[in-house]
Design a protein around this motif. Sequence first.
Motif, PDB file in Angstrom:
ATOM      1  N   SER A  24       1.929 -11.460   4.850  1.00  0.00           N
ATOM      2  CA  SER A  24       1.819 -10.037   5.181  1.00  0.00           C
ATOM      3  C   SER A  24       0.412  -9.502   4.931  1.00  0.00           C
ATOM      4  O   SER A  24       0.016  -8.507   5.536  1.00  0.00           O
ATOM      5  N   ASP A  25      -0.350 -10.178   4.068  1.00  0.00           N
ATOM      6  CA  ASP A  25      -1.716  -9.739   3.801  1.00  0.00           C
ATOM      7  C   ASP A  25      -2.626  -9.939   5.013  1.00  0.00           C
ATOM      8  O   ASP A  25      -3.714  -9.368   5.079  1.00  0.00           O
ATOM      9  N   SER A  28      -2.802  -6.150   9.893  1.00  0.00           N
ATOM     10  CA  SER A  28      -3.615  -4.939   9.805  1.00  0.00           C
ATOM     11  C   SER A  28      -2.710  -3.780   9.405  1.00  0.00           C
ATOM     12  O   SER A  28      -1.478  -3.883   9.463  1.00  0.00           O
ATOM     13  N   ASP A  29      -3.301  -2.677   9.021  1.00  0.00           N
ATOM     14  CA  ASP A  29      -2.507  -1.496   8.672  1.00  0.00           C
ATOM     15  C   ASP A  29      -1.660  -1.043   9.855  1.00  0.00           C
ATOM     16  O   ASP A  29      -0.503  -0.660   9.688  1.00  0.00           O
ATOM     17  N   ALA A  30      -2.223  -1.107  11.060  1.00  0.00           N
ATOM     18  CA  ALA A  30      -1.493  -0.697  12.262  1.00  0.00           C
ATOM     19  C   ALA A  30      -0.311  -1.628  12.519  1.00  0.00           C
ATOM     20  O   ALA A  30       0.781  -1.173  12.877  1.00  0.00           O
ATOM     21  N   ARG A  32       1.263  -3.425  10.254  1.00  0.00           N
ATOM     22  CA  ARG A  32       2.228  -3.192   9.178  1.00  0.00           C
ATOM     23  C   ARG A  32       3.044  -1.936   9.471  1.00  0.00           C
ATOM     24  O   ARG A  32       4.266  -1.919   9.306  1.00  0.00           O
ATOM     25  N   ASP A  33       2.373  -0.877   9.925  1.00  0.00           N
ATOM     26  CA  ASP A  33       3.062   0.367  10.272  1.00  0.00           C
ATOM     27  C   ASP A  33       4.029   0.156  11.436  1.00  0.00           C
ATOM     28  O   ASP A  33       5.150   0.671  11.421  1.00  0.00           O
ATOM     29  N   GLN A  36       7.064  -1.758  10.208  1.00  0.00           N
ATOM     30  CA  GLN A  36       7.908  -0.866   9.412  1.00  0.00           C
ATOM     31  C   GLN A  36       8.686   0.097  10.316  1.00  0.00           C
ATOM     32  O   GLN A  36       9.876   0.333  10.101  1.00  0.00           O
TER      33      GLN A  36
END
Length: 58
Positions: A24-25, A28-30, A32-33, A36
Motif C-alpha cells: 500500500s505504500d 499515490s494519495d489519489a 489510495r483515496d 477507499q
Amino acid sequence: MVGKVLTGNGITAYGNGAYSLIDSDELSDAERDALQQLCHQRLDAFRQQRGEEVFAHR
C-alpha cells in the motif's frame, strides 16, 4: 471471513491484530483515496441490498 480470503490471495497481510494491504505504500494519495471510495461504495451497496441488520452482531 473476508480478511482470511484476501490474505490467502496475497492481497492483505495479518499482523499485530490487524489486516493491512500489501504494497500500500506504493499507492499515490489519489489511488489510495479512489480505493477507499470504491470500498465505501461496495459497503453501501451491500447494506442497501441486505439491510443494516447484517452488521447487528458486531
